[in-house]
Design a protein around this motif. Structure first.
Motif, PDB file in Angstrom:
ATOM      1  N   VAL A 189       0.858  -1.182   0.000  1.00 49.04           N
ATOM      2  CA  VAL A 189       0.000   0.000   0.000  1.00 49.04           C
ATOM      3  C   VAL A 189       0.892   1.229   0.000  1.00 49.04           C
ATOM      4  O   VAL A 189       1.848   1.303   0.783  1.00 49.04           O
ATOM      5  CB  VAL A 189      -0.934   0.017   1.226  1.00 49.04           C
ATOM      6  N   LEU A 190       0.592   2.153  -0.870  1.00 50.94           N
ATOM      7  CA  LEU A 190       1.310   3.428  -0.898  1.00 50.94           C
ATOM      8  C   LEU A 190       0.620   4.406   0.048  1.00 50.94           C
ATOM      9  O   LEU A 190      -0.570   4.703  -0.131  1.00 50.94           O
ATOM     10  CB  LEU A 190       1.353   3.990  -2.314  1.00 50.94           C
ATOM     11  N   VAL A 191       1.337   4.895   1.032  1.00 53.77           N
ATOM     12  CA  VAL A 191       0.811   5.830   2.019  1.00 53.77           C
ATOM     13  C   VAL A 191       1.415   7.198   1.756  1.00 53.77           C
ATOM     14  O   VAL A 191       2.647   7.330   1.653  1.00 53.77           O
ATOM     15  CB  VAL A 191       1.138   5.373   3.454  1.00 53.77           C
ATOM     16  N   MET A 223      10.478   3.644   3.227  1.00 55.69           N
ATOM     17  CA  MET A 223      10.268   5.087   3.099  1.00 55.69           C
ATOM     18  C   MET A 223      10.699   5.579   1.714  1.00 55.69           C
ATOM     19  O   MET A 223      11.508   4.954   1.024  1.00 55.69           O
ATOM     20  CB  MET A 223      11.061   5.834   4.169  1.00 55.69           C
ATOM     21  N   VAL A 224      10.151   6.711   1.329  1.00 53.75           N
ATOM     22  CA  VAL A 224      10.546   7.407   0.105  1.00 53.75           C
ATOM     23  C   VAL A 224      11.475   8.536   0.499  1.00 53.75           C
ATOM     24  O   VAL A 224      11.169   9.297   1.431  1.00 53.75           O
ATOM     25  CB  VAL A 224       9.316   7.952  -0.651  1.00 53.75           C
ATOM     26  N   TYR A 225      12.605   8.655  -0.185  1.00 53.03           N
ATOM     27  CA  TYR A 225      13.618   9.642   0.164  1.00 53.03           C
ATOM     28  C   TYR A 225      13.705  10.722  -0.904  1.00 53.03           C
ATOM     29  O   TYR A 225      13.309  10.531  -2.049  1.00 53.03           O
ATOM     30  CB  TYR A 225      14.982   8.968   0.331  1.00 53.03           C
ATOM     31  N   ARG A 226      14.248  11.828  -0.490  1.00 57.41           N
ATOM     32  CA  ARG A 226      14.426  12.954  -1.403  1.00 57.41           C
ATOM     33  C   ARG A 226      15.551  12.642  -2.373  1.00 57.41           C
ATOM     34  O   ARG A 226      16.672  12.321  -1.966  1.00 57.41           O
ATOM     35  CB  ARG A 226      14.762  14.218  -0.610  1.00 57.41           C
ATOM     36  N   ALA A 227      15.253  12.739  -3.643  1.00 56.37           N
ATOM     37  CA  ALA A 227      16.256  12.501  -4.678  1.00 56.37           C
ATOM     38  C   ALA A 227      16.953  13.810  -5.008  1.00 56.37           C
ATOM     39  O   ALA A 227      16.315  14.842  -5.172  1.00 56.37           O
ATOM     40  CB  ALA A 227      15.608  11.912  -5.929  1.00 56.37           C
ATOM     41  N   GLY A 228      18.268  13.772  -5.119  1.00 54.02           N
ATOM     42  CA  GLY A 228      19.023  14.985  -5.394  1.00 54.02           C
ATOM     43  C   GLY A 228      20.198  14.726  -6.301  1.00 54.02           C
ATOM     44  O   GLY A 228      20.171  13.900  -7.215  1.00 54.02           O
ATOM     45  N   PHE A 360       5.974   2.983   1.305  1.00 58.03           N
ATOM     46  CA  PHE A 360       5.356   1.739   0.852  1.00 58.03           C
ATOM     47  C   PHE A 360       5.233   0.818   2.056  1.00 58.03           C
ATOM     48  O   PHE A 360       6.243   0.458   2.677  1.00 58.03           O
ATOM     49  CB  PHE A 360       6.198   1.078  -0.237  1.00 58.03           C
ATOM     50  N   VAL A 361       4.011   0.450   2.382  1.00 69.40           N
ATOM     51  CA  VAL A 361       3.736  -0.380   3.551  1.00 69.40           C
ATOM     52  C   VAL A 361       3.375  -1.776   3.069  1.00 69.40           C
ATOM     53  O   VAL A 361       2.508  -1.947   2.207  1.00 69.40           O
ATOM     54  CB  VAL A 361       2.607   0.216   4.404  1.00 69.40           C
ATOM     55  N   PHE A 362       4.033  -2.781   3.654  1.00 73.81           N
ATOM     56  CA  PHE A 362       3.863  -4.169   3.236  1.00 73.81           C
ATOM     57  C   PHE A 362       2.981  -4.908   4.233  1.00 73.81           C
ATOM     58  O   PHE A 362       3.137  -4.755   5.454  1.00 73.81           O
ATOM     59  CB  PHE A 362       5.218  -4.857   3.124  1.00 73.81           C
ATOM     60  N   ILE A 736       7.621 -14.658   0.046  1.00 73.57           N
ATOM     61  CA  ILE A 736       6.957 -13.393  -0.283  1.00 73.57           C
ATOM     62  C   ILE A 736       7.512 -12.260   0.555  1.00 73.57           C
ATOM     63  O   ILE A 736       7.750 -11.147   0.064  1.00 73.57           O
ATOM     64  CB  ILE A 736       5.438 -13.534  -0.101  1.00 73.57           C
ATOM     65  N   TYR A 737       7.746 -12.507   1.855  1.00 75.47           N
ATOM     66  CA  TYR A 737       8.276 -11.450   2.727  1.00 75.47           C
ATOM     67  C   TYR A 737       9.667 -11.015   2.266  1.00 75.47           C
ATOM     68  O   TYR A 737       9.991  -9.816   2.273  1.00 75.47           O
ATOM     69  CB  TYR A 737       8.331 -11.943   4.172  1.00 75.47           C
ATOM     70  N   LYS A 738      10.496 -11.964   1.863  1.00 79.71           N
ATOM     71  CA  LYS A 738      11.819 -11.603   1.348  1.00 79.71           C
ATOM     72  C   LYS A 738      11.706 -10.788   0.069  1.00 79.71           C
ATOM     73  O   LYS A 738      12.477  -9.856  -0.163  1.00 79.71           O
ATOM     74  CB  LYS A 738      12.632 -12.874   1.103  1.00 79.71           C
ATOM     75  N   LEU A 739      10.756 -11.156  -0.772  1.00 79.53           N
ATOM     76  CA  LEU A 739      10.554 -10.412  -2.018  1.00 79.53           C
ATOM     77  C   LEU A 739      10.112  -8.982  -1.738  1.00 79.53           C
ATOM     78  O   LEU A 739      10.567  -8.032  -2.398  1.00 79.53           O
ATOM     79  CB  LEU A 739       9.523 -11.129  -2.888  1.00 79.53           C
ATOM     80  N   LEU A 740       9.251  -8.799  -0.742  1.00 79.06           N
ATOM     81  CA  LEU A 740       8.748  -7.462  -0.433  1.00 79.06           C
ATOM     82  C   LEU A 740       9.858  -6.550   0.081  1.00 79.06           C
ATOM     83  O   LEU A 740       9.858  -5.353  -0.203  1.00 79.06           O
ATOM     84  CB  LEU A 740       7.632  -7.560   0.614  1.00 79.06           C
ATOM     85  N   ARG A 741      10.807  -7.095   0.822  1.00 82.00           N
ATOM     86  CA  ARG A 741      11.855  -6.268   1.423  1.00 82.00           C
ATOM     87  C   ARG A 741      12.795  -5.687   0.385  1.00 82.00           C
ATOM     88  O   ARG A 741      13.470  -4.697   0.654  1.00 82.00           O
ATOM     89  CB  ARG A 741      12.639  -7.094   2.443  1.00 82.00           C
ATOM     90  N   THR A 742      12.883  -6.291  -0.780  1.00 83.86           N
ATOM     91  CA  THR A 742      13.808  -5.808  -1.809  1.00 83.86           C
ATOM     92  C   THR A 742      13.103  -5.332  -3.069  1.00 83.86           C
ATOM     93  O   THR A 742      13.772  -5.001  -4.054  1.00 83.86           O
ATOM     94  CB  THR A 742      14.794  -6.932  -2.185  1.00 83.86           C
ATOM     95  N   ALA A 743      11.782  -5.316  -3.086  1.00 83.22           N
ATOM     96  CA  ALA A 743      11.051  -4.994  -4.317  1.00 83.22           C
ATOM     97  C   ALA A 743      11.115  -3.515  -4.657  1.00 83.22           C
ATOM     98  O   ALA A 743      11.398  -3.134  -5.792  1.00 83.22           O
ATOM     99  CB  ALA A 743       9.596  -5.455  -4.199  1.00 83.22           C
ATOM    100  N   TYR A 744      10.846  -2.666  -3.672  1.00 82.07           N
ATOM    101  CA  TYR A 744      10.740  -1.224  -3.919  1.00 82.07           C
ATOM    102  C   TYR A 744      12.027  -0.542  -3.454  1.00 82.07           C
ATOM    103  O   TYR A 744      12.099  -0.012  -2.344  1.00 82.07           O
ATOM    104  CB  TYR A 744       9.524  -0.646  -3.204  1.00 82.07           C
TER     105      TYR A 744
END
Length: 808
Positions: A189-191, A223-228, A360-362, A736-744
């Motif tokens: 889920v995108l928060v 988390m989403v971080y500021r790109a610079g 991104f919340v898993f 699935i949990y391992k996949l989620l940790r490295t997907a985004y």
């Protein structure tokens, strides 16, 4: 416009199509163009280059047409995904419905229109195209029942085919959800609009919120971080890596070997940090960052281990003769290097300025994720806004940093910008329509009277030139609408492309159809709609007279555009410039692959569908040209999907409801125009039978909206729960949990194919033993930090600094 002008336009476009398609059949056989015409196959499977020259390469052939025709739906699905298959279903639907329309209109309505009035007919090539339209039928004619019958047949056929396609595409979408491999977006889920707290970071707020309210289903978050500047340097590093790897492979073949040992004086090595330590320092004179960016870089350096280039690297003897060897070294991570971790490891308060209020919340199950995405999370709707996350490759990372409170303002601003652009475009459209009016053109430009007296020039100016000019102006529309969609703040590439496609669709329908139909001065175009009761009458008067322009537009924007689509002119020129000017013979990487331009091709198909429906009973002569376009489009797009375009994400046919709604709009508009024509022609019986047809069409649309449309907006809980139970029975939870940790991962520096030891060993690692190679293979699969250091004096390239992966 007479038949001669139409035939002139048709002849020119047919000649262009034949020349370009023949040229394509020759160019696709050349080994140097494999990256232009076979990019998808080049990425997915190795292609053997036949270097020996054969005379067959210079002979045009229709083999690509045969392969495109024989391709099955399974091959299309494997090559382009559900989106490509749904797009081809649009083409198939158009072919079916317009075959029915052409059969009844050409053989029934065309003779009625031609002999609608008692008049002395000229020879066919000298006849005006108006005699083939409904405008040539005299008022009160008893033959208007044929037009009403044709309208009923076309409308009913279109509705039946629409229902059939909607039903099949819905099943296809559900099969895609249930049959595809595990998709991380189903659990994510995108928060957005995370509330700011002075006591702790955004990451801590997300963890506390979902651990409290979703304790049983919450897994972790990213988390989403500021790109610079660092993100930009990482992309530059990847480009530099690719370029130097190519140069190294070329110099391996072209440079003279050492006179004593026979080894090339250039080498390419991959060094582990365990074996050799190389550090690199940043230089303020090189980067010249702002104060804020400098502080950010300093904070990153306090987190990560700095690397420094040693001067002795550039002067290390490369062989027995003492000649200097130039190195391009890749330093891989140590065991303690920064890895792609979950955000629970990144929740230090010092990182608050880097984090953005989005994450991104898993969740453990698909059902829990969809419930969290659709439920209002807070009493304040502007906080803790949730939605199902797009696929990892579909995420448009730069727009995730946009504050959610700005989204509605951005949408209003882009809507106003699109409307302004739409009205500014009235000027070229009005100019184009002026070219179709020969008498007006002679009055405006008296110096053209002598030129226009020539029959061929007369036919060229009135029949071919207007549609060409309009098509050239229309090429500026898709990039502009894509820019507007980006400014809107869409968080995925598919949403951005869908939004741009809708804008392009509205734009083309307004400017190509309505503005051309209601041509004249801008003041007249605005005053036409001052009274809504006059709309059917005005359209009924204007559509038959503008049908001739629509025919030439189908020829130019349809037939010719497909020829340019298959030949891929711009990529072909870029490939020639790269190979013959820059002398770079390597094939481009997958990052340069093209994705299917749904935002331009779907609006074009729907526009031609609108023209076909509205002109079917008004000017049936357009239908054969449309059928040729759709048949050619079927072959061209199948070929492009199989060989050229590379799908990078999958939306599951999300654009089909737009196609359905636009088709219903086209049908209703056709019926309204027919109602106006029957009223003008004083045929009360035909008018009376047309009114119920309008309500029946709207009723059918409402049924489809209730029956099929919700599946394209929300995933059914029944399907998701069954998939969750299946995963639980098969014991796939940990996987699935391992996949989620490295997907985004927001900042992947290099793709996996760039970091594998097999590629690194391509230019001089043959002396390494198998144990070292296997250890490199194992390390290359772990996420981490990769730093590129360049010390090649002969290339005079600046060292790449600050290439750090922001996994903070």
């Amino acid at each position: 416009m007479d038949i001669g002008a139409l035939l002139t336009s048709a002849g020119i476009n047919i000649a262009i199509c034949v020349v370009l398609l023949s040229l394509y059949s020759i160019l696709r056989k050349q080994p140097s163009n494999v990256s232009v015409y076979f990019m998808r196959r080049l990425i997915s499977e190795p292609i053997k280059h036949s270097d020996p020259f054969h005379f067959e390469r210079l002979v045009p052939s229709a083999s690509w047409i045969v392969r495109a025709w024989q391709a099955t739906n399974e091959e299309i699905l494997a090559a382009g995904g559900v989106d490509a298959l749904v797009f081809l279903r649009i083409v198939v639907f158009s072919i079916r419905v317009f075959i029915i329309a052409a059969a009844i209109c050409v053989f029934l309505l065309l003779p009625v229109n031609y002999y609608g009035q008692e008049m002395q007919h000229k020879q066919i090539h000298s006849e005006s195209l108006e005699v083939f339209t409904i405008g040539n039928v005299k008022e009160g004619s008893k033959w208007f029942w044929t037009h009403c019958l044709a309208l009923y047949v076309i409308s009913c056929s279109a509705c039946v085919l629409l229902h059939f396609e909607y039903k099949n595409i819905t099943k296809m979408r559900l099969a895609h959800i249930t049959g595809s491999p595990v998709n991380p977006s189903h659990f994510t889920v995108l928060v957005r609009s995370i509330p700011c707290s002075q006591n702790h970071s955004y990451s801590k707020s997300v963890e506390d919120f979902f651990s409290t309210y979703y304790p049983a289903s919450y897994v972790s978050h990213q988390m989403v971080y500021r790109a610079g500047r660092v993100d930009k340097l990482m992309k530059d590093a990847e480009k530099m890596y690719r370029m130097l790897k190519t140069i190294e492979s070329q110099t391996k073949k072209s440079y003279m070997p050492c006179c004593l040992c026979g080894k090339s004086t250039h080498s390419f090595e991959a060094l582990n940090n365990d074996a050799e330590s190389v550090e690199i320092k940043t230089s303020s004179d090189e980067l010249q960052p702002s104060q804020r960016e400098k502080k950010d870089v300093e904070k990153i350096y306090r987190k990560l281990k700095t690397i420094e280039t040693q001067k002795k690297m550039s002067s290390t003897p490369g062989c027995l003769c003492g000649g200097i060897m130039h190195y391009f070294k890749m330093l891989k991570k140590e065991a303690e290097s920064v890895e792609c971790k979950t955000s629970s490891d990144r929740s230090q308060p010092s990182q608050t300025d880097k984090e953005r209020p989005a994450a991104f919340v898993f969740f453990r199950t698909r059902y829990a994720a969809i419930v969290a995405a659709q439920v209002l999370q807070s009493s304040n709707p502007m906080l803790w806004v949730t939605q199902l996350a797009p696929e990892p490759n579909d995420v448009y990372w730069s727009n995730l940093s946009i504050p959610y409170k700005q989204i509605w303002l951005r949408k209003i601003a882009t809507l106003l910008g699109a409307i302004v652009f739409m009205f500014v475009f009235l000027a070229p459209v009005t100019f184009v329509q002026g070219l179709t009016q020969l008498d007006q053109l002679r009055q405006t430009f008296p110096f053209l009277k002598g030129i226009l007296k020539q029959k061929f020039m007369n036919q060229l100016v009135t029949g071919y030139l207007p549609s060409v000019i309009l098509m050239l102006f229309m090429y500026a529309v898709p990039p502009t609408m894509m820019l507007f969609s980006t400014i809107e703040g869409n968080v995925s590439h598919s949403e951005r492309k869908k939004s741009a496609g809708i804008k392009v669709l509205y734009f083309t329908i307004w400017n190509v159809f309505f503005v051309n139909v209601l041509s004249g001065s801008i003041i007249r175009q605005l005053s036409v709609f001052s009274s809504f009761r006059d709309i059917p009458t005005q359209l009924a008067k204007a559509v038959p007279t503008q049908a001739t322009f629509f025919m030439t537009y189908v020829l130019t924007s349809g037939w010719a555009s497909l020829s340019f689509e298959v030949i891929q002119l711009f990529p072909l020129l870029c490939n020639g410039f790269r190979r013959f000017i820059l002398r770079r013979q390597e094939e481009p990487c997958s990052n340069h692959a093209l994705t299917f331009p749904h935002h331009t091709e779907i609006p074009r198909l729907l526009l031609f569908g609108l023209l076909g429906f509205t002109c079917s009973i008004m000017a049936p002569l357009i239908l054969p040209f449309l059928l040729v376009y759709f048949f050619l489009a079927f072959l061209v797009y199948r070929n492009q999907i199989l060989n050229v375009y590379v799908p990078k994400y999958e939306s599951g046919g999300q654009f089909w409801p737009v196609v359905h709604n636009t088709t219903i709009f086209s049908l209703v508009l056709t019926q309204v125009i027919a109602l106006g024509v029957f009223g003008i022609k004083r045929s009360p019986v035909a008018s009376g039978f047309t009114i119920p047809l309008i309500f029946l069409t709207l009723l059918f649309n409402e049924y489809c909206r209730q029956r099929f449309s919700p599946v394209f907006k929300r995933s059914p809980a029944q399907v998701l729960i069954e998939m969750d139970k299946q995963d639980e029975n098969w014991g796939r939870a940990e996987e699935i949990y391992k996949l989620l940790r490295t997907a985004y991962c927001q900042f992947p520096l290099l793709s996996l194919d760039l970091s594998t030891s097999q590629e690194l060993s391509m230019a001089g690692n043959s002396g390494q033993n198998k144990d070292e190679g296997s250890s490199k293979d194992q390390e290359s699969h772990n996420p981490g930090m990769v730093v590129l250091v360049l010390a090649a004096d002969s290339f005079h390239l600046q060292s790449i600094s600050n290439c750090l992966n922001l996994y903070l």
